[in-house]
Write an enzyme that holds these catalytic residues in place. Sequence first.
Site, PDB file in Angstrom:
ATOM      1  N   HIS A 172      44.919 -88.638  62.760  1.00 55.32           N
ATOM      2  CA  HIS A 172      45.280 -89.458  63.918  1.00 55.32           C
ATOM      3  C   HIS A 172      44.696 -90.870  63.840  1.00 55.32           C
ATOM      4  O   HIS A 172      45.193 -91.792  64.502  1.00 55.32           O
ATOM      5  CB  HIS A 172      44.807 -88.756  65.195  1.00 55.32           C
ATOM      6  CG  HIS A 172      45.677 -89.012  66.386  1.00 55.32           C
ATOM      7  ND1 HIS A 172      46.390 -90.178  66.569  1.00 55.32           N
ATOM      8  CD2 HIS A 172      45.937 -88.243  67.482  1.00 55.32           C
ATOM      9  CE1 HIS A 172      47.047 -90.114  67.713  1.00 55.32           C
ATOM     10  NE2 HIS A 172      46.801 -88.958  68.276  1.00 55.32           N
ATOM     11  N   ASP A 394      66.539 -84.670  59.319  1.00 56.86           N
ATOM     12  CA  ASP A 394      67.468 -83.843  58.546  1.00 56.86           C
ATOM     13  C   ASP A 394      67.129 -83.978  57.069  1.00 56.86           C
ATOM     14  O   ASP A 394      67.331 -85.027  56.466  1.00 56.86           O
ATOM     15  CB  ASP A 394      68.908 -84.285  58.818  1.00 56.86           C
ATOM     16  CG  ASP A 394      69.936 -83.460  58.063  1.00 56.86           C
ATOM     17  OD1 ASP A 394      69.533 -82.530  57.325  1.00 56.86           O
ATOM     18  OD2 ASP A 394      71.128 -83.761  58.202  1.00 56.86           O
TER      19      ASP A 394
END
Length: 459
Positions: A172, A394
């Site tokens: 992070h 995708d």
Amino acid sequence: MVSHPEVRHISRCSIKPEFVSEESKQRFHLTPWDLSLLSAHYIQTGLLFSKPIATNDPSITIIDNLKDSLSRTLVQFLPLAGHLVTHKQEDPPSYSISISLDCKNTPGVEFMHAVADVTTSDILSPIDVPPIVQSFFPLDKAVNHDGHTLPLLAVQVTEILDGIFIACSFNHVVGDGVSYWNFFNAWAEICRTINGKQDHISCPPILQRWFLDGHGPIINLPFSHHDEFIDRYRPPVVLRERYFHFSSQSIARLKAKANTEDNTSTISSFQALSALVWRCVTRSRRRLSSHQKTSCRFAINNRSRLNPPLSPDYFGNCVQPAGADATVGEVLNHGFGWAARLLHDAVSGHSDSKVRESLEAWMRSPLIYQFRKHFDPSSIMMGCSPRFNMYGCDFGWGKAEAVRSGSANKFDGKVSLYPGREGGGSVDLEVNLPAESMTALESDPEFMDAVSPSQHQTH
């Protein structure tokens, strides 16, 4: 005794950028927003896909394609291939942390291939998220400061009986949720076009960190050792983790109700949904007294709020917490629109000047967030965002079936928002609460009347 399925690791390797030019080998400095997250956990989010169709060339596997495309993607997301370094100096005294990139002496990205004898239904049908999902994520319990010795990104690809789960543990300190999903989408884009060997991505990241005028790029922290600011927090009680689905129609009704009650038209869908969660979770905590303080916090993306604004492709952390405070009695006794108005005012007041003022204050007194100190069990924290393009990832196999997360950054009252798979403004809420509070939430009429049927759950 019932035996639980296990994840079995098949292989493990290090993936490095396909190439790194000499001028690219550099030190990436960290901003206050980056540094403030040193004690938090890695971002752990992943996507579940139906079983992909094998490639035309039997010598090239899906795993091969994922590794190859990841190496190509890292060329443009170089900080993920580096590691954290601490620079100390005695005279004058200084303590700074940055990302170093040297491909000969850096861990690169850890890539693990695993298998598990479970089905998509085993993962998605139970009311509560099954424990095996946490085993899909690497670097469990790691805090961001561990990026000194651990990779800044670890990937685990778990093949299940009828699908595949791609999980990332993403430091992070390197970036926020916007950065994470920009990376994930870029990797998917390169993977689905890899047969044509295309390395172009639609939204190249901007790696140059943004600093407040007069500060940086080197920021000296007022510490002499990391033990002074690292807290390895784990929830003191076992939490139930459950997903609740809100259709676009349900979200629209919540927004209309909040605006009607407050006699306005300015309250957003996010503010209305957050107000509902704040009220209902507060009510589910039956041991809270009416005079006790409670808050609803969320992370605001500062990219568009700065003047001039930063690009949506800015790679790094550009978020900070904001929210509203009230007493338990105020939240429960006032109407739903009242709570939504508090949250609206917190968002609308988050201006360029406020962002800069908060950074100036941080520079005077640097703060490293710690769950134990900065989050209390009478409040809630709304994380992630339904605006992130999760279902657009995708890899060449079509749309993901679901989003799931690991155990990182979870505590009593942590709520994450994801886009619903059907799109159109629908939202999935991931709620983490102790068993007693979750049971009360599940029987709360105000909350459950707004929840929509999920396509996955059979209960």
